[in-house]
Design an enzyme around this catalytic site. Structure first.
Site, PDB file in Angstrom:
ATOM      1  N   HIS A  10       0.881  -1.325   0.037  1.00 54.22           N
ATOM      2  CA  HIS A  10      -0.036  -0.054   0.032  1.00 54.22           C
ATOM      3  C   HIS A  10       0.811   1.120   0.019  1.00 54.22           C
ATOM      4  O   HIS A  10       1.491   1.312   0.976  1.00 54.22           O
ATOM      5  CB  HIS A  10      -0.939   0.091   1.197  1.00 54.22           C
ATOM      6  CG  HIS A  10      -2.164  -0.951   0.912  1.00 54.22           C
ATOM      7  ND1 HIS A  10      -3.259  -0.572   1.642  1.00 54.22           N
ATOM      8  CD2 HIS A  10      -2.348  -1.985   0.243  1.00 54.22           C
ATOM      9  CE1 HIS A  10      -4.225  -1.723   1.265  1.00 54.22           C
ATOM     10  NE2 HIS A  10      -3.549  -2.570   0.396  1.00 54.22           N
ATOM     11  N   TYR A  58      -9.593   5.176   6.868  1.00 56.18           N
ATOM     12  CA  TYR A  58      -9.945   5.422   8.498  1.00 56.18           C
ATOM     13  C   TYR A  58     -10.944   6.352   8.249  1.00 56.18           C
ATOM     14  O   TYR A  58     -10.974   7.674   7.699  1.00 56.18           O
ATOM     15  CB  TYR A  58      -8.472   5.913   8.844  1.00 56.18           C
ATOM     16  CG  TYR A  58      -7.532   4.947   9.038  1.00 56.18           C
ATOM     17  CD1 TYR A  58      -7.339   4.211  10.422  1.00 56.18           C
ATOM     18  CD2 TYR A  58      -6.582   4.527   8.238  1.00 56.18           C
ATOM     19  CE1 TYR A  58      -6.579   3.612  10.796  1.00 56.18           C
ATOM     20  CE2 TYR A  58      -5.870   3.870   8.496  1.00 56.18           C
ATOM     21  CZ  TYR A  58      -5.600   3.261   9.575  1.00 56.18           C
ATOM     22  OH  TYR A  58      -4.513   1.989   9.791  1.00 56.18           O
ATOM     23  N   PRO A  72      -5.254   0.067  18.691  1.00 52.51           N
ATOM     24  CA  PRO A  72      -4.910  -0.280  17.060  1.00 52.51           C
ATOM     25  C   PRO A  72      -4.751   0.771  16.272  1.00 52.51           C
ATOM     26  O   PRO A  72      -4.426   0.478  15.082  1.00 52.51           O
ATOM     27  CB  PRO A  72      -6.001  -1.378  17.038  1.00 52.51           C
ATOM     28  CG  PRO A  72      -7.110  -0.959  18.029  1.00 52.51           C
ATOM     29  CD  PRO A  72      -6.451  -0.394  19.133  1.00 52.51           C
ATOM     30  N   LYS A  83       0.366  -0.140  15.205  1.00 50.61           N
ATOM     31  CA  LYS A  83       2.041  -0.083  15.583  1.00 50.61           C
ATOM     32  C   LYS A  83       1.879  -1.654  16.632  1.00 50.61           C
ATOM     33  O   LYS A  83       3.195  -1.719  17.066  1.00 50.61           O
ATOM     34  CB  LYS A  83       2.032   1.038  16.382  1.00 50.61           C
ATOM     35  CG  LYS A  83       2.296   2.065  15.722  1.00 50.61           C
ATOM     36  CD  LYS A  83       3.474   2.329  15.064  1.00 50.61           C
ATOM     37  CE  LYS A  83       3.569   3.314  13.719  1.00 50.61           C
ATOM     38  NZ  LYS A  83       3.446   2.513  12.249  1.00 50.61           N
ATOM     39  N   TYR A 133       3.287   6.430  10.425  1.00 53.11           N
ATOM     40  CA  TYR A 133       2.511   5.314  10.080  1.00 53.11           C
ATOM     41  C   TYR A 133       3.493   4.292   9.252  1.00 53.11           C
ATOM     42  O   TYR A 133       3.200   3.079   9.501  1.00 53.11           O
ATOM     43  CB  TYR A 133       1.331   5.852   9.163  1.00 53.11           C
ATOM     44  CG  TYR A 133       0.102   4.467   9.008  1.00 53.11           C
ATOM     45  CD1 TYR A 133      -0.653   4.503   9.679  1.00 53.11           C
ATOM     46  CD2 TYR A 133       0.521   3.698   7.833  1.00 53.11           C
ATOM     47  CE1 TYR A 133      -1.773   3.564   9.592  1.00 53.11           C
ATOM     48  CE2 TYR A 133      -0.529   2.635   7.696  1.00 53.11           C
ATOM     49  CZ  TYR A 133      -1.583   2.557   8.505  1.00 53.11           C
ATOM     50  OH  TYR A 133      -2.582   1.857   8.351  1.00 53.11           O
TER      51      TYR A 133
HETATM   52  P1  FAD Z   1       0.781 -11.711  21.773  1.00 52.73           P
HETATM   53  O1  FAD Z   1       0.281 -11.684  20.181  1.00 52.73           O
HETATM   54  O2  FAD Z   1      -0.451 -11.456  22.610  1.00 52.73           O
HETATM   55  O3  FAD Z   1       1.283 -13.232  22.147  1.00 52.73           O
HETATM   56  C1  FAD Z   1       1.652 -13.719  23.544  1.00 52.73           C
HETATM   57  C2  FAD Z   1       1.652 -15.194  23.435  1.00 52.73           C
HETATM   58  O4  FAD Z   1       1.830 -15.548  25.103  1.00 52.73           O
HETATM   59  C3  FAD Z   1       0.099 -15.602  23.075  1.00 52.73           C
HETATM   60  O5  FAD Z   1       0.194 -16.785  22.140  1.00 52.73           O
HETATM   61  C4  FAD Z   1      -0.218 -16.153  24.332  1.00 52.73           C
HETATM   62  O6  FAD Z   1      -1.195 -17.043  24.372  1.00 52.73           O
HETATM   63  C5  FAD Z   1       0.986 -16.434  25.202  1.00 52.73           C
HETATM   64  N1  FAD Z   1       0.876 -16.508  26.620  1.00 52.73           N
HETATM   65  C6  FAD Z   1       0.052 -15.690  27.264  1.00 52.73           C
HETATM   66  N2  FAD Z   1       0.321 -15.870  28.522  1.00 52.73           N
HETATM   67  C7  FAD Z   1       1.002 -16.876  28.797  1.00 52.73           C
HETATM   68  C8  FAD Z   1       1.714 -17.800  29.836  1.00 52.73           C
HETATM   69  N3  FAD Z   1       1.363 -17.537  31.102  1.00 52.73           N
HETATM   70  N4  FAD Z   1       2.321 -18.655  29.707  1.00 52.73           N
HETATM   71  C9  FAD Z   1       2.736 -19.244  28.258  1.00 52.73           C
HETATM   72  N5  FAD Z   1       2.249 -18.319  27.302  1.00 52.73           N
HETATM   73  C10 FAD Z   1       1.421 -17.339  27.323  1.00 52.73           C
HETATM   74  N6  FAD Z   1      -0.725  -4.323  15.582  1.00 52.73           N
HETATM   75  C11 FAD Z   1      -0.081  -3.954  14.410  1.00 52.73           C
HETATM   76  O7  FAD Z   1       1.186  -3.793  14.294  1.00 52.73           O
HETATM   77  N7  FAD Z   1      -0.800  -3.566  13.473  1.00 52.73           N
HETATM   78  C12 FAD Z   1      -2.113  -3.674  13.218  1.00 52.73           C
HETATM   79  O8  FAD Z   1      -2.695  -3.478  12.034  1.00 52.73           O
HETATM   80  C13 FAD Z   1      -2.799  -4.051  14.496  1.00 52.73           C
HETATM   81  N8  FAD Z   1      -4.016  -4.274  14.327  1.00 52.73           N
HETATM   82  C14 FAD Z   1      -4.698  -5.198  15.396  1.00 52.73           C
HETATM   83  C15 FAD Z   1      -6.105  -5.062  15.455  1.00 52.73           C
HETATM   84  C16 FAD Z   1      -6.768  -5.783  16.572  1.00 52.73           C
HETATM   85  C17 FAD Z   1      -8.210  -5.830  16.573  1.00 52.73           C
HETATM   86  C18 FAD Z   1      -5.925  -5.966  17.852  1.00 52.73           C
HETATM   87  C19 FAD Z   1      -6.592  -6.609  18.980  1.00 52.73           C
HETATM   88  C20 FAD Z   1      -4.390  -5.737  17.667  1.00 52.73           C
HETATM   89  C21 FAD Z   1      -3.943  -5.410  16.865  1.00 52.73           C
HETATM   90  N9  FAD Z   1      -2.612  -4.931  16.777  1.00 52.73           N
HETATM   91  C22 FAD Z   1      -2.069  -4.436  15.464  1.00 52.73           C
HETATM   92  C23 FAD Z   1      -1.647  -5.166  17.703  1.00 52.73           C
HETATM   93  C24 FAD Z   1      -1.091  -6.722  17.590  1.00 52.73           C
HETATM   94  O9  FAD Z   1      -1.844  -7.839  17.164  1.00 52.73           O
HETATM   95  C25 FAD Z   1      -0.154  -7.056  19.010  1.00 52.73           C
HETATM   96  O10 FAD Z   1       0.342  -5.794  19.436  1.00 52.73           O
HETATM   97  C26 FAD Z   1       0.664  -8.223  18.731  1.00 52.73           C
HETATM   98  O11 FAD Z   1       0.062  -9.451  18.543  1.00 52.73           O
HETATM   99  C27 FAD Z   1       1.819  -8.369  19.949  1.00 52.73           C
HETATM  100  O12 FAD Z   1       2.234  -9.481  19.854  1.00 52.73           O
HETATM  101  P2  FAD Z   1       3.052 -10.370  21.070  1.00 52.73           P
HETATM  102  O13 FAD Z   1       3.548 -11.387  20.545  1.00 52.73           O
HETATM  103  O14 FAD Z   1       3.713  -9.202  21.853  1.00 52.73           O
HETATM  104  O15 FAD Z   1       1.857 -10.613  21.949  1.00 52.73           O
HETATM  105  C1  DHB Z   2      -5.794  -3.269  10.577  1.00 52.20           C
HETATM  106  C2  DHB Z   2      -5.915  -3.207  11.999  1.00 52.20           C
HETATM  107  C3  DHB Z   2      -5.562  -1.836  12.422  1.00 52.20           C
HETATM  108  O1  DHB Z   2      -5.434  -1.446  13.660  1.00 52.20           O
HETATM  109  C4  DHB Z   2      -5.171  -0.682  11.702  1.00 52.20           C
HETATM  110  O2  DHB Z   2      -4.799   0.229  12.271  1.00 52.20           O
HETATM  111  C5  DHB Z   2      -5.082  -1.103  10.232  1.00 52.20           C
HETATM  112  C6  DHB Z   2      -5.535  -2.250   9.869  1.00 52.20           C
HETATM  113  C7  DHB Z   2      -6.107  -4.523  10.282  1.00 52.20           C
HETATM  114  O3  DHB Z   2      -6.570  -5.570  10.967  1.00 52.20           O
HETATM  115  O4  DHB Z   2      -6.460  -4.948   8.812  1.00 52.20           O
END
Ligand code: FAD
Ligand code: DHB
Length: 389
Positions: free
Chosen positions: A72, A200, A292, A296, A384
């Protein structure tokens, strides 16, 4: 069992860290309390910065993203019923890739299997010991039996609700938090996206976002109340509400269909400082959460593990602890920039309960300024597409 680095959590942070360490010969084990299928079933992020894509490439996990991901060059911001384009490529020379977090997780899991590196799924009651002393250890239960891993370091990559941050004494940690009084209701549907780029939307009824996963699969979000239950929202209600918030053209051309996933995500800003406690290092959502809106969260998880893997590799290659000592400050400097951007995007685009008429007009004035000033558009675009590491 013994390993050099015990990683808690097989989300993007834990899996990417595991592969970066493996690539440099640092032995690691990942403990995940859910099953691999459960982890792969969570629909989350979609927007990937170039820095994150480069890290995936470094560990050989970028092939599918490069062929299936959607590049994009810009995004659209819609307010007052009209769309305005922010041209990332023209303003910054950079672009983003739209590719689902689920797919990144799948690609990293596959790499890990091929590498023969150990991931223990469904490891319950994970607990951390002596990370402020000389013999860090992690215990867990699996198939009814208690196990222990001795290690040099523990990487807490277990997300916001994980055990790692909670194992640190409260007096050693300072947290900063804002909980927003609304959530995002998101659906995934097997329908073509309404537009080639993300839209957005700021609307009097609340924020909306049109995103996608492929040319045939859409991801849409609408701002909802945090009191809402996902069961309350039929697909028809969702589509009707989304259409009300879109510009006329988008509302009349959008293709609707049954949802294949539907969930509500709360919005929160959160930072825990520092990100290191003796031989325990936090990375990703375990240390910080962004709302979200700025896309980021996943990208910050990737930049944290980039810094952490560099520091750990440096330790094993040169026996120098300097980079490990600098990890927390280095990661937090980037974290706060992303926190600012995500908070600003959230405040700019959502209906803020309790906002006065003056504040609502200021939101519109700020949006007008944003799309009419090249400097302001560039500032948005630079944040962004991703600040440099
Ligand atoms: P997580 O993905 O939460 O992984 C943590 C892992 O640890 C999980 O698998 C969990 O099961 C495991 N765990 C938890 N507790 C324990 C325990 N006690 N023992 C062992 N394992 C455990 N980010 C972006 O950059 N771009 C986007 O467009 C974006 N959109 C989003 C949209 C939505 C709707 C949401 C909810 C989030 C979005 N995010 C986005 C954020 C992104 O998904 C998270 O920041 C990302 O998943 C973080 O990764 P992580 O590995 O730190 O944590
Ligand atoms: C998506 C999620 C976001 O939080 C965002 O800012 C843009 C796209 C997505 O899930 O596609």
């Amino acid at each position: 069992m013994r390993t050099q680095v015990a990683i808690i959590g097989a989300g993007p942070a834990g899996l990417l860290l595991g592969q970066l360490l493996h690539k440099h010969g640092v032995d690691n084990v990942i403990l995940e309390n859910r099953s691999a299928e459960y982890v792969l079933g969570r629909i989350r992020a979609g927007v990937i910065e170039q820095g994150t894509a480069d890290l995936l490439d470094q560990v050989g996990a970028a092939a599918r993203m490069q062929s299936e991901g959607l590049v994009h060059d810009g995004t659209e911001i819609c307010f007052g019923g009209a769309r305005h384009r922010i041209d990332f490529r023209a303003l910054t020379g950079k672009v983003v890739t739209v590719y689902g977090q689920t797919e990144i997780t799948r690609d990293l899991m596959e790499k890990r299997t091929v590498a023969g590196a150990k991931t223990i799924y469904e490891a319950t009651d994970v607990s951390l010991y002596d990370f402020d002393g000389a013999k860090p250890r992690v215990r867990y239960r699996k198939d009814g039996k208690q196990h222990e891993i001795e290690c040099d370091f523990i990487a807490g990559c277990d997300g916001y609700h994980g055990v790692s941050r909670q194992s640190v004494p409260a007096k050693s940690i300072q947290s900063y938090e804002r909980v927003y009084p609304f959530g995002w209701l998101g659906i995934l549907s097997e329908t073509p996206p309404v537009s080639e780029e993300l839209i957005y939307v700021r609307h009097e009824r609340g924020f909306a976002l049109c995103s996608m996963r492929s040319p045939t699969r859409s991801r849409y979000y609408i701002q909802c109340s945090i009191e809402d239950d996902v069961e309350q929202w039929s697909d028809d209600c969702f589509w009707d509400e989304l259409k009300r918030r879109l510009d006329e053209e988008a509302a009349s051309t959008i293709v609707t269909g049954p949802s294949i996933e539907k969930s509500i995500a709360p919005l929160r800003s959160f930072v825990a400082e520092p990100m290191r406690f003796g031989s325990l290092f936090l990375a990703g959502d375990a240390a910080h959460i962004v709302p979200p809106t700025g896309a980021k969260g996943l990208n910050l998880a990737a930049s944290d593990v980039h810094y952490l893997s560099e520091a750990l590799v440096d330790f094993y290659q040169s026996r120098s602890a300097g980079a490990l000592d600098r990890y927390s400050a280095r990661a937090l400097a980037r974290v706060w920039k992303a926190e600012r951007f995500s908070w600003w995007m959230t405040s700019l685009l959502h209906r803020l309960p309790g906002a006065s008429p003056f504040e609502e007009r200021m939101q519109l004035a700020e949006l007008e300024y944003l799309v009419s000033s090249e400097a302001a558009s560039r500032a948005l675009a630079e944040n962004y597409v991703g600040l440099p590491y």
